[in-house]
Design an enzyme around this catalytic site. Structure first.
Site, PDB file in Angstrom:
ATOM      1  N   GLY A 175      64.850 -81.370  70.390  1.00  0.00           N
ATOM      2  CA  GLY A 175      66.273 -81.247  70.715  1.00  0.00           C
ATOM      3  C   GLY A 175      67.087 -80.691  69.568  1.00  0.00           C
ATOM      4  N   CYS A 176      66.795 -81.142  68.368  1.00  0.00           N
ATOM      5  CA  CYS A 176      67.550 -80.689  67.195  1.00  0.00           C
ATOM      6  C   CYS A 176      67.256 -79.224  66.889  1.00  0.00           C
ATOM      7  CB  CYS A 176      67.251 -81.581  65.994  1.00  0.00           C
ATOM      8  SG  CYS A 176      67.789 -83.283  66.272  1.00  0.00           S
ATOM      9  N   THR A 177      66.028 -78.798  67.153  1.00  0.00           N
ATOM     10  CA  THR A 177      65.677 -77.390  66.964  1.00  0.00           C
ATOM     11  C   THR A 177      66.412 -76.533  67.991  1.00  0.00           C
ATOM     12  OG1 THR A 177      63.536 -77.955  66.022  1.00  0.00           O
ATOM     13  CG2 THR A 177      63.766 -75.736  66.929  1.00  0.00           C
TER      14      THR A 177
ATOM     15  N   ALA B  32      70.096 -76.359  66.840  1.00  0.00           N
ATOM     16  CA  ALA B  32      70.280 -75.554  65.626  1.00  0.00           C
ATOM     17  C   ALA B  32      70.104 -74.066  65.935  1.00  0.00           C
ATOM     18  CB  ALA B  32      69.293 -75.989  64.550  1.00  0.00           C
TER      19      ALA B  32
END
EC number: 1.11.1.24
Length: 159
Positions: A45-47, A50
């Protein structure tokens, strides 16, 4: 845990960056800032989030916004994340979680139906004087940048 509201001054901070330097909120004075909080670099999710900011950075910058990501990851992990994903905006490390807590982005949250303590995926839009214009908590990683851009009146190119 208190949450930030529009009209409040954003809590000041100075944090280490991925390249071993420091970045302060005061360094960004005179610019509108999108400060986004994410739980952990190099997770799916963070990738997604970002890379979404990376892919739309030029449009956000043309609209006058600087983008900064903040997480409790170490500067070394942030450096690997930037290199792996080709990120072109600063990431800052808040390993103590003091800044995350001051922004109301660390505390109790629901995860798969259970209450846990952790980083709350959040986004803050600050004006040129460091005053909160927008505070969004519990945002979704996928589609977040498009939703935020729409709310800010910034047109993104069609996907």
């Amino acid at each position: 845990m208190s949450r930030l509201e529009p009209g409040q001054p954003a809590p000041a901070w100075t944090l280490p960056t991925a390249d071993g330097k420091e970045l302060s909120l005061s360094d960004l004075a005179g610019q509108k800032v999108i400060l986004y909080v994410y739980p952990a670099a190099m997770t799916p999710g963070c990738t997604t989030q970002a890379c979404d900011f990376r892919d739309n950075l030029a449009v956000l910058q043309r609209a006058g916004y600087a983008v900064v990501g903040i997480s409790p990851d170490s500067p070394e992990k942030l450096a690997k994340f930037i290199e792996k994903e080709g990120l072109t905006f600063p990431l800052v490390s808040d390993e103590s979680k003091e800044v995350l807590t001051a922004y109301g982005a660390f505390g109790e949250k629901k995860l798969y139906g259970k209450t846990v303590t952790g980083v709350i995926r959040s986004t803050f839009v600050l004006d040129e004087r460091g005053v909160v214009e927008l505070a969004r908590y519990n945002v979704r990683a996928k589609g977040h940048v498009a939703s935020l851009a729409k709310q800010l009146g910034v047109g993104l190119p069609a996907a």
